[in-house]
Design an enzyme around this catalytic site. Structure first.
Site, PDB file in Angstrom:
ATOM      1  CG  ASP A  52      40.784  41.909  40.211  1.00  0.00           C
ATOM      2  OD1 ASP A  52      41.070  42.837  39.590  1.00  0.00           O
ATOM      3  OD2 ASP A  52      40.637  42.040  41.601  1.00  0.00           O
ATOM      4  CG  ASP A  89      41.881  45.553  43.115  1.00  0.00           C
ATOM      5  OD1 ASP A  89      41.630  44.485  42.509  1.00  0.00           O
ATOM      6  OD2 ASP A  89      41.584  45.673  44.484  1.00  0.00           O
ATOM      7  CB  SER A 111      38.064  41.826  44.444  1.00  0.00           C
ATOM      8  OG  SER A 111      39.425  41.974  43.875  1.00  0.00           O
ATOM      9  CG  ASP A 154      38.159  45.363  42.365  1.00  0.00           C
ATOM     10  OD1 ASP A 154      38.811  44.502  41.904  1.00  0.00           O
ATOM     11  OD2 ASP A 154      38.102  46.184  43.288  1.00  0.00           O
TER      12      ASP A 154
END
Length: 445
Positions: free
Chosen positions: A241, A245, A102, A243
């Site tokens: 960020d 999400d 992340s 990834d």
């Protein structure tokens, strides 16, 4: 033994704590629990990753563990975490695995696991997986034709982009947006989606090389985005960020619009359209008191949960609610996705701007953020702090002083011997003074 699963999967230094051997065993244990043998059809797992270099190594290990357990793998390559959750659902896979840390720096990596339907795992499921990882139980070892096979797909990104585009009603014509992709999984998808929806897009930090993910950019480093929005005269900026999400924003003046304000904008919009079920927003205890005050004025109830988007998700499912999220920018719209989706969130925010012809700053003014001070205090015994008379008395004194004009929260860390002391008050200096006094009391326990 320290619990392997944290608030969002297994995470640690790649090739340090998180070795290929551990990744393989996590995958085999997850397959045993989530895709047990004996089904009429061979189970399928969707596997994706963000672009950090160690993802290549760990993805290979995870795929090996899954196929060694008799699970076929759909390898979707570099995609955002919510894309893996979505594809797990639409392909009716038994599980999905995302290799990502992340917002963490490049040397770290992680393994996020989704159950069928693209849902995050409950604690008891994680506990069952952990027991198998630690060797408490046999793992399947099929041979011959029973070994899983791997299919690499080239159209997974297109499937996800179509899903995102379908989630937006109307057009983003007239909206100019700068998007910071954090050199992460959003780098190819986010600019393409926003442009397809009609926005004029300026992409920054969208050239991942495996080593530069989250490096001075993205949702944890907003300075470049703030400067770019002002320099280009854009209507807003969007920060993802590694990834994707998460979604944080910047208004036209360069001011940061955090997850609380984004949720406030969406909650009001959804209340107007009749989409906000029970006129309720789900947030964590870390959300600013200003969100509660603003939502109360708008006729919206805020239900709070423990910190972590998994707890927000649990409350959303339990109450049948339609919007929830965190101050950090994880926002969940259950009707459109099973987990936080930064790109989807950004589309909805820009859609609200285009629909109303109002600026982001104007829309976000539905709430006023109270000054918030957070101090992390190292302690020898987290449990002892909560019952210490000096701390209990201190909290009571602060609560009496602030009344309904502020808030105090003491929260033990889930992974370290730390207690987080948070105070919100109308004046920054008052918040700092009260937080430091409580921190001193906590440190003396």
């Amino acid at each position: 033994m320290t619990r392997l699963f944290g608030t969002d999967g297994v995470r640690g230094l790649a090739n340090g704590l998180l070795t290929p051997e551990l990744a393989l065993r996590v995958a085999r244990a997850a397959a045993t629990v989530l895709a047990p043998s004996g089904e009429s059809e061979r189970p399928v797992a969707v596997v994706g990753r963000d672009p950090r270099a160690s993802g290549e190594m760990l993805s290979a290990a995870v795929i090996a563990g899954l196929t060694a357990s008799g699970v076929d793998v759909l390898d979707v390559g570099v995609l955002p975490t919510p894309a893996v959750a979505y594809l797990t659902s639409v392909h009716r896979a038994a599980l999905g695995v995302m290799i990502s840390a992340s917002h963490n720096p490049m040397p770290d990596n992680g393994i996020k696991i989704f159950a069928s339907g693209g849902h995050k795992l409950d604690d008891d499921v994680e506990d069952r997986i952990e027991s198998l990882i630690s060797g408490e139980g046999l793992l399947p070892a099929p041979t011959g034709a029973a070994i899983g096979r791997v299919r690499v797909t080239e159209d997974a990104a297109d499937e996800y982009i179509v899903h995102l585009r379908d989630a937006l009603t109307g057009s983003l014509d007239g909206v100019t947006v700068v998007v910071d992709c954090a050199h992460g999984a959003a780098s190819s998808v986010a600019p393409a989606v926003y442009a397809a929806a009609g926005a004029q897009v300026i992409a920054i930090h969208a050239d991942p090389d495996g080593l530069n993910i989250n490096d001075g950019c993205g949702s944890t480093h907003m300075e470049d985005l703030q400067e770019a929005v002002i320099r280009h005269g854009a209507d807003l900026g969007i920060a993802h960020d590694g990834d994707a999400d998460r979604c944080l924003a910047v208004d036209a003046s360069g001011s940061v619009v955090d997850g609380d304000a984004i949720m406030a904008v969406l909650a009001v919009a959804m209340k107007e359209s009749g989409e906000l079920i029970e006129n309720t927003l789900v947030a964590t205890v870390m959300s600013n008191l200003g969100l509660h005050i603003g939502m109360r004025a708008a006729g919206i109830t805020v239900v709070t949960t423990a910190v972590g988007d998994r707890y927000v998700l649990e409350e959303l499912r339990a109450g049948g609610y339609s919007l929830g999220g965190e101050q950090s920018g994880h926002v969940v719209l259950p009707a459109l996705g099973t987990t936080g989706d930064g790109i989807l969130t950004a589309l909805r925010v820009m859609g609200r701007m285009a629909q109303t012809r109002r600026s982001l700053a104007d829309l976000a003014a539905v709430m006023t953020t109270l000054p918030q001070v957070l101090i992390n205090v190292k302690v020898s015994d987290k449990a002892a702090v909560a019952s210490a008379k000096s701390v209990v008395d201190g909290v009571a004194e602060v609560e009496q002083l602030l009344g309904d004009t502020g808030r105090v929260l003491l929260r033990p860390s889930g992974t370290e011997q730390l207690v987080r002391v948070m105070v919100e008050a109308a004046e920054p200096e008052l918040a700092r003074r009260l937080a430091q006094d409580l921190a001193n009391r906590v440190g003396q326990v």
